[in-house]
Design an enzyme around this catalytic site. Structure first.
Site, PDB file in Angstrom:
ATOM      1  N   HIS A   1      15.795  27.734   2.130  1.00 42.20           N
ATOM      2  CA  HIS A   1      15.105  27.605   3.416  1.00 42.20           C
ATOM      3  C   HIS A   1      15.204  28.910   4.209  1.00 42.20           C
ATOM      4  O   HIS A   1      14.186  29.456   4.662  1.00 42.20           O
ATOM      5  CB  HIS A   1      15.727  26.441   4.198  1.00 42.20           C
ATOM      6  CG  HIS A   1      15.098  26.168   5.528  1.00 42.20           C
ATOM      7  ND1 HIS A   1      14.172  25.181   5.721  1.00 42.20           N
ATOM      8  CD2 HIS A   1      15.253  26.765   6.730  1.00 42.20           C
ATOM      9  CE1 HIS A   1      13.779  25.177   6.988  1.00 42.20           C
ATOM     10  NE2 HIS A   1      14.429  26.128   7.627  1.00 42.20           N
ATOM     11  N   GLU A   2      16.412  29.406   4.352  1.00 40.48           N
ATOM     12  CA  GLU A   2      16.590  30.627   5.156  1.00 40.48           C
ATOM     13  C   GLU A   2      15.934  31.833   4.466  1.00 40.48           C
ATOM     14  O   GLU A   2      15.376  32.704   5.133  1.00 40.48           O
ATOM     15  CB  GLU A   2      18.076  30.883   5.437  1.00 40.48           C
ATOM     16  CG  GLU A   2      18.774  29.795   6.254  1.00 40.48           C
ATOM     17  CD  GLU A   2      18.055  29.396   7.540  1.00 40.48           C
ATOM     18  OE1 GLU A   2      17.414  30.269   8.163  1.00 40.48           O
ATOM     19  OE2 GLU A   2      18.102  28.202   7.906  1.00 40.48           O
TER      20      GLU A   2
ATOM     21  N   HIS B   1      12.392  31.931   5.516  1.00 43.08           N
ATOM     22  CA  HIS B   1      12.219  32.567   6.828  1.00 43.08           C
ATOM     23  C   HIS B   1      12.318  34.087   6.690  1.00 43.08           C
ATOM     24  O   HIS B   1      11.530  34.834   7.258  1.00 43.08           O
ATOM     25  CB  HIS B   1      13.321  32.117   7.792  1.00 43.08           C
ATOM     26  CG  HIS B   1      13.119  30.756   8.387  1.00 43.08           C
ATOM     27  ND1 HIS B   1      12.008  30.423   9.118  1.00 43.08           N
ATOM     28  CD2 HIS B   1      13.896  29.635   8.381  1.00 43.08           C
ATOM     29  CE1 HIS B   1      12.108  29.159   9.542  1.00 43.08           C
ATOM     30  NE2 HIS B   1      13.244  28.663   9.106  1.00 43.08           N
TER      31      HIS B   1
ATOM     32  N   GLU C   1       8.394  28.008  10.058  1.00 47.77           N
ATOM     33  CA  GLU C   1       8.912  26.834   9.361  1.00 47.77           C
ATOM     34  C   GLU C   1       8.034  26.493   8.139  1.00 47.77           C
ATOM     35  O   GLU C   1       8.522  25.949   7.158  1.00 47.77           O
ATOM     36  CB  GLU C   1       8.994  25.666  10.353  1.00 47.77           C
ATOM     37  CG  GLU C   1       9.955  24.576   9.994  1.00 47.77           C
ATOM     38  CD  GLU C   1      11.437  24.967   9.963  1.00 47.77           C
ATOM     39  OE1 GLU C   1      11.809  26.075  10.413  1.00 47.77           O
ATOM     40  OE2 GLU C   1      12.221  24.143   9.458  1.00 47.77           O
TER      41      GLU C   1
END
Ligand code: CO
Length: 500
Positions: free
Chosen positions: A264-265, A268, A294
């Site tokens: 997830h990170e 980003h 997101e």
């Protein structure tokens, strides 16, 4: 005009440099700072924020913008220069329309409110937080009034996170989405549950870390312009475009957490790493909105990381490293386990099929609070009623209900919808990517992600903040933010997993 543009860019670069210094201090605060540093770090960050604000809202910037706007109108509207002037003007107006004493009052009220919220959550007693939230709602209404005329009192708040987005758009999207998600969840709940016991065993921390690093290295996260550290809550911090850091955490109760939060990170971070270098040290040097951000993190975490194709490549490796945990678990069983759907009280632990319902509930309550149709004192009851309607659960106490999230205590009203919009955008982009790269799935199954990352770089990342979220999605997919691709995706995925 060239000269004035140069002056504007130089002044904005100073603001960007101050923000970079604050970003690094903020990153350090959440990773390595010894506890004794907390108080003075707070002062240092406060000073940097004040300096950045002063430089950005200086009269010279205002007059340069005024001089440059007629010139910008003669440029190609998509050019870097025209976008820079447009985006800077928008932010300049946002930061100068609210009087400094109001900004200070809001900062003070929310600082006190955070302490009250922590106590309220610990004691599961909403009445401790209630007077603070009442003040925050009143101050947010005042804030909105500085941006009159607006179509809806929630518009200026939403715009802080999603530039140009309207409450009416968000409402229309979610009103279409909600019944379809509730219906899908109902259908899933009538089917036999999948087994995910293997995800509740102990997985050694170092092996998890190494596996996560291997995955995001394959994704294309650039370690020469980033690094990974530990933090209590995983986050991504851009210092500047050449230095975009991620963090992860080890949660012994939830061994899958480190793996998926790393993806997830990295999602980003790869967005920020992909911004065109020529936009560096300007207001365009970063992702355009929280929702688009997101969409990137959720794409790598869910559309890639929870897919069969991904695990076709990675599961043999995973089984080798975690032989005692999943040595006897088939890939099919593993795939179903990591995609288990189960309504729960806590948003941050929610799966893909229930997550948006948590968000919609908050959005509806926020809008009613801002419209004055719901009183803060009635919030817990309204929360619980919606939890029953959407997720079929009644929170046993306010800690597991209305008090669970930090956002409202920080005054962040307008933030929640960005989480759900990000999910929707991720699938809209995904459909387009699959049209443009017909063999995407087999590329992923072969452990190749350069096709996907290259597409994202070209169509999304490189633009930085040049285009607002609706505009960007429209340009890339041909339509504005639309919930239907997401609904199709959920129905196909969970129809298969749960045999609907
Ligand atoms: Co995120």
């Amino acid at each position: 005009m060239e000269e004035k543009l140069k002056q504007l860019k130089e002044k904005l670069a100073v603001v960007a440099d101050l923000q970079a210094a604050a970003a690094l201090l903020g990153w350090d605060q959440q990773t390595y700072m010894p506890p004794g540093g907390a108080e003075d770090r707070g002062h240092a960050l406060g000073t940097l924020a004040r300096l950045a604000h002063e430089h950005f809202t200086a009269d010279e910037i205002g007059s340069l913008l005024g001089d440059l706007e007629p010139y910008a109108a003669s440029l190609d509207a998509d050019s870097d220069e025209a976008c820079l002037i447009r985006v800077t003007r928008h932010a300049f107006d946002k930061e100068t329309k609210v009087p400094a004493e109001k900004v200070a009052e809001f900062a003070f009220v929310t600082t006190v409110a955070q302490g009250a919220w922590e106590e309220a959550r610990e004691k599961s007693d909403f009445s401790i937080f209630q007077p603070h939230l009442e003040k925050i709602v009143a101050l947010r209404r005042e804030y909105a009034d500085y941006f009159k005329p607006y179509d809806h009192v929630y518009d200026p708040l939403l715009d802080d996170f999603e530039r140009g987005m309207k409450t009416a758009d968000v409402k229309a999207i979610f009103e279409q989405l909600r019944p379809l998600q509730v219906e899908l969840l109902q259908a899933i709940s009538e089917r036999p549950q999948v087994d995910d016991r293997f995800l509740h065993l102990a997985y050694p921390e170092k092996d998890q870390w190494d596996f996560g690093v291997d995955v995001v290295t394959h994704f294309g996260y650039d370690w020469k312009r980033g690094r990974q550290d530990h933090s209590v809550h995983p986050f991504t911090q851009t210092v500047h475009l050449g230095d975009v850091r991620i963090t992860t955490r080890f949660d012994p109760e939830r061994p899958a957490s480190m793996l998926f939060s790393t993806m997830h990170e990295a999602g980003h971070a790869m967005y920020e790493q992909g911004v065109a270098p020529r936009l560096a040290r300007s207001p365009l040097a970063g992702g355009t909105s929280l929702a688009v951000h997101e969409s990137q993190s959720r794409m790598w975490e869910n559309l890639v990381g929870r897919s069969r194709a991904f695990w076709t490549f990675f599961y043999p490796k995973f089984q080798k490293v975690f032989a005692s945990q999943v040595g006897n678990v088939s890939m099919e069983a593993f795939y179903k386990g990591i995609n288990k759907v189960e309504p729960s009280f806590i948003r941050v632990e929610a799966d893909e099929a229930t997550y948006n319902l948590h968000v919609m509930l908050r959005l509806e309550l926020e809008i009613e609070l801002m419209e004055g149709r719901l009183a803060v004192k009635d919030l817990p009851e309204a929360w619980n009623a919606r939890m029953r309607d959407y997720l079929g659960l009644t929170p046993p106490n306010d800690s597991l209900g209305v008090l669970q999230d930090v956002h409202w205590s920080g005054g962040m009203i307008g933030y929640f919808p960005t989480y759900a919009l990000g999910n929707l955008i991720s699938v809209q982009l995904w459909e387009k990517i699959n049209q443009d790269i017909p063999d995407l799935e087999s590329q992923i199954a072969a452990g190749r992600f350069d096709g996907l990352l290259g597409w994202l770089r070209q169509n999304v990342h490189s633009h930085g903040a040049k285009f607002g979220p609706q505009e960007l999605v429209q340009r890339v997919t041909g339509s504005k933010i639309d919930p239907m691709p997401y609904v199709r995706y959920l129905k196909t995925k969970y129809g298969d997993i749960y045999g609907l």
